[in-house]
Scaffold this active site. Sequence first.
Site, PDB file in Angstrom:
ATOM      1  N   HIS A 243       0.817  -1.217   0.000  1.00  0.00           N
ATOM      2  CA  HIS A 243       0.000   0.000   0.000  1.00  0.00           C
ATOM      3  C   HIS A 243       0.859   1.280   0.000  1.00  0.00           C
ATOM      4  O   HIS A 243       0.830   2.063  -0.942  1.00  0.00           O
ATOM      5  CB  HIS A 243      -0.888   0.030   1.255  1.00  0.00           C
ATOM      6  CG  HIS A 243      -1.752  -1.170   1.446  1.00  0.00           C
ATOM      7  ND1 HIS A 243      -2.840  -1.483   0.655  1.00  0.00           N
ATOM      8  CD2 HIS A 243      -1.702  -2.146   2.387  1.00  0.00           C
ATOM      9  CE1 HIS A 243      -3.412  -2.590   1.090  1.00  0.00           C
ATOM     10  NE2 HIS A 243      -2.751  -3.016   2.146  1.00  0.00           N
TER      11      HIS A 243
HETATM   12  O1  RIB Z   1      -5.221  -0.016   4.581  1.00  0.00           O
HETATM   13  C1  RIB Z   1      -3.816  -0.032   4.425  1.00  0.00           C
HETATM   14  C2  RIB Z   1      -3.189   1.022   5.279  1.00  0.00           C
HETATM   15  O2  RIB Z   1      -3.436   0.736   6.644  1.00  0.00           O
HETATM   16  C3  RIB Z   1      -1.656   1.057   5.151  1.00  0.00           C
HETATM   17  O3  RIB Z   1      -1.203   2.369   5.378  1.00  0.00           O
HETATM   18  C4  RIB Z   1      -1.201   0.160   6.252  1.00  0.00           C
HETATM   19  O4  RIB Z   1       0.102   0.488   6.729  1.00  0.00           O
HETATM   20  C5  RIB Z   1      -2.212   0.469   7.317  1.00  0.00           C
HETATM   21  O5  RIB Z   1      -1.790   1.634   7.994  1.00  0.00           O
END
Ligand code: RIB
Length: 313
Positions: A243
């Site tokens: 992500h």
């Molecule tokens: O949904 C994914 C996000 O939530 C990313 O930033 C992961 O690190 C968590 O913080």
Amino acid sequence: MTAGQIIIDTDPGQDDAVAILLALACPDALEVLGITCVAGNVPLELTTINARIICELADKGDVPVFAGCDRPLGRDLVTAEHVHGRSGLDGPTLPAPTMPLQDKHAVDFIIDTLRERPAKSVTLVPIGPLTNIATAFKNAPDIIEKVKEIVLMGGAHFAQGNVTPVAEFNIHVDPHAAEIVFGAGVPLVMMPLDVTHKALVTRARNAAIRAIGTPVGRAVAELTGFFERYNPDRYGEDGAPLHDPCTIAWLLKPDLFKGRRVNVVIETQSELTMGMTVTDWWGCTDRPPNATFIHDIDANGFFDLLIERLARL
Ligand code: RIB
Ligand code: CA
């Protein structure tokens, strides 16, 4: 070309760690003015430890790390140890940090930096809940117009939610903060699950990361290896979504991505849909666009960039 000046606001987290490493690997393109930590994946005390562990893994112990808000604006903190492990950085065995945490509060660092530097010269890169950013905007509204751009990881539309059926974790943890940030009028690029779920660390990609053959390469392979155990069961896919590094890759190589200007409003009223990023994809309302919603990525190009840059550390 002068390096872009950024503040990374983060809740490390394995994928946060990879984003921080990618940024620190590119001093020619990105000057990391500071790393501000927030409660999210794990409590604040651990995110401040993890951020410093990662800075020292990259041999960048001179990057200032700040502690920020330890809870959301208007809700109890929800963490994600089931995804990231108790430490928030499970996977590799990494030494405890020796670099100090800065005395200044993260929110004050954000405010002071934006006030001291030329207008439109600093980009904010939030990759956790938006509590620090929103608090800075509430405490010092004068800084809002000075922000060059916000490039954040958060939200979802066609991809639906990962913490509730409709909400993505970062937005769900602090929807009131997200409402402030999305409503502030700052140029905003969002990396939602719609694009990050296309950036999967497959076995082959994990092997290529490990083949970098450096301590950083091995650590990243172990970080993503731990992170991925969660995904195949739920999404039936080969590998974990990376992500947070999508934000840094956008700053380095925006041509890897495709996006659309849309209006995004945050649900803060209903518990059923709390934290949903209500995205007007088809222009059904007269609400003006307030975000560039990134929906596609050249995944092979992204991983080529990631591996090539991580090898520099
Ligand atoms: O949904 C994914 C996000 O939530 C990313 O930033 C992961 O690190 C968590 O913080
Ligand atoms: Ca994160």
